[in-house]
Design an enzyme around this catalytic site. Structure first.
Site, PDB file in Angstrom:
ATOM      1  N   HIS A 143       2.146   4.419  -3.022  1.00  0.00           N
ATOM      2  CA  HIS A 143       2.234   5.879  -2.867  1.00  0.00           C
ATOM      3  C   HIS A 143       3.607   6.371  -3.333  1.00  0.00           C
ATOM      4  CE1 HIS A 143      -1.508   6.480  -0.766  1.00  0.00           C
ATOM      5  NE2 HIS A 143      -1.160   5.769   0.292  1.00  0.00           N
ATOM      6  N   HIS A 187       0.839  -1.207   0.000  1.00  0.00           N
ATOM      7  CA  HIS A 187       0.000   0.000   0.000  1.00  0.00           C
ATOM      8  C   HIS A 187       0.874   1.256   0.000  1.00  0.00           C
ATOM      9  CE1 HIS A 187      -3.583   2.386   1.619  1.00  0.00           C
ATOM     10  NE2 HIS A 187      -2.557   3.188   1.859  1.00  0.00           N
ATOM     11  N   GLU A 188       1.832   1.293   0.922  1.00  0.00           N
ATOM     12  CA  GLU A 188       2.699   2.473   1.042  1.00  0.00           C
ATOM     13  C   GLU A 188       3.652   2.594  -0.141  1.00  0.00           C
ATOM     14  OE1 GLU A 188       2.110   4.708   3.176  1.00  0.00           O
ATOM     15  OE2 GLU A 188       0.640   3.552   4.307  1.00  0.00           O
TER      16      GLU A 188
END
Length: 386
Positions: free
Chosen positions: A86, A82-83
């Site tokens: 980004h 998820h990170e």
């Protein structure tokens, strides 16, 4: 969740690792850090999952806790994806990413500065929840293959956790990713990043209050059983959301003052003198020319230093005829010469990267425009707040 970035041509200096974190690798061009709080939550997950491990694979004994810990690592692996999404999108837009940190409440991606366009803000924010939903979808697809034992438990856990994370992160309130999506929408509609942040921040505060009262809603309205752990988690989550939203709003108010900071308007008139000129003569010439700063140059006119005002004042007047001006000048190392037209956030970032008392401002043609004093920038910033 994440925070945006500066222009690609000005990469920031490496940031010191936050205390209480451990570097475990690099992903998407960023250091992957694990906070000490992660070990606490990993142990909690191991203990909570152990009974389920015992159900699906009886007879493991103490190894059930090891299996629970392995599940925690797999779960946080999806948080890392998820990170990392980004970070990957931020780097795609040319923004430097310093670190990805896994902590008690999940993860955070440190992207330097602020996004420049609503579209970039949107994609950097939304890709995280989309990644979590994708991981959850893949886990559901694997579940249709009817895995058994510990694999079934891991697949079910990954599907449920990632779908929940993906959906909750799309809630439109800062500091959640959905809050940044809302911010980008308001920003695009109003052409004001400040308005976007304030709106998303207030929605974030509303979400924080809702999270605080969620256990009561579960108990009184839905009739679900609620324990002390539910209230503790609700308080922690509400505090996290409230402080994150409040910090974002404070940052927005701060940034709204930055456009008023223009280096060219704050520059002091400067006098260029040979670096071996006696200090007393350099001061005399500066006073005669009504210059507020002095720059030392080589015989061919190349600037090599900026006289430090504090060092000049600390030099007794009776010594000034006998010392060279270069002795009280700071050498123009990288970061001490700035474009004369630099302003706003880029000016603050440049000063933060290379702290100094004075900076030389250079015109596009390479000529000297003047000297910028940090004290003058501070004074202008304070004045902009009134």
């Amino acid at each position: 969740m994440s925070s945006p970035a500066p222009p690609p041509e000005q990469a920031p200096a490496p940031s010191p690792r936050p205390p209480g974190t451990f570097k475990v690798g690099t992903l998407a061009g960023a250091d992957v850090l694990v906070s000490s709080s992660w070990f606490l939550v990993a142990a909690m997950i191991a203990v909570l999952v152990a009974p389920r491990v015992d159900q699906v694979t009886p007879g493991l004994g103490a190894w059930k806790y090891v299996a629970g810990l392995a599940f925690a690592v797999i779960l946080y692996g999806s948080v890392l994806l998820h990170e990392a999404s980004h970070a990957a999108v931020a780097r795609h837009y040319g923004y430097p990413v310093s670190s990805i940190t896994l902590h008690f409440l999940g993860g955070a991606t440190a992207i330097e500065g602020e996004a420049r366009r609503p579209r970039e803000e949107f994609w950097i924010a939304v890709v995280g929840p989309l990644t979590s939903l994708a991981v959850g979808g893949v886990a559901l697809a694997v579940h249709t293959l009817r895995p058994e034992g510990l694999l079934l438990m891991a697949v079910e856990g990954l599907a449920g956790a990632n779908l929940l994370v993906g959906i909750l992160n799309l809630v439109p309130g800062l500091p959640l990713d959905g809050g940044r999506v809302l911010k980008s929408a308001v920003w695009g509609a109003t052409r004001s990043v400040h308005s976007g942040t304030i709106v998303a921040g207030w929605v974030g505060r509303v979400v924080a209050v809702a999270a605080l009262f969620w256990p009561t809603f579960q108990s009184e309205v839905l009739g679900w059983p609620v324990g002390i752990v539910d209230y503790v988690v609700a308080i922690v989550v509400a505090m996290f959301l409230w402080t994150g939203a409040t910090a974002a709003m404070a940052s927005a108010r701060l940034r709204s003052r930055l456009p008023r900071l223009v280096a060219r308007n704050l520059a002091r008139r400067t006098l260029a003198v040979p670096d071996d000129l006696p200090l007393a003569e350099a001061v005399r010439r500066a006073q005669e020319a009504a210059a507020g700063s002095i720059v030392t140059v080589t015989s061919d006119g190349r600037p090599v230093g900026v006289v430090n005002e504090a060092a000049l004042l600390a030099t007794p007047e009776d010594r000034r005829p006998w010392v060279a001006t270069s002795t009280v000048a700071r050498t123009l190392s990288e970061g001490l010469a700035l474009p004369a037209d630099i302003d706003g956030e880029q000016l603050i970032l440049a000063i933060t990267r290379t702290p100094a008392a004075e900076y030389l401002l250079i015109e596009p043609d390479g000529s000297i425009y003047g000297v910028l004093s940090t004290a003058d920038v501070d004074a202008a910033f304070r004045a902009a707040g009134h």
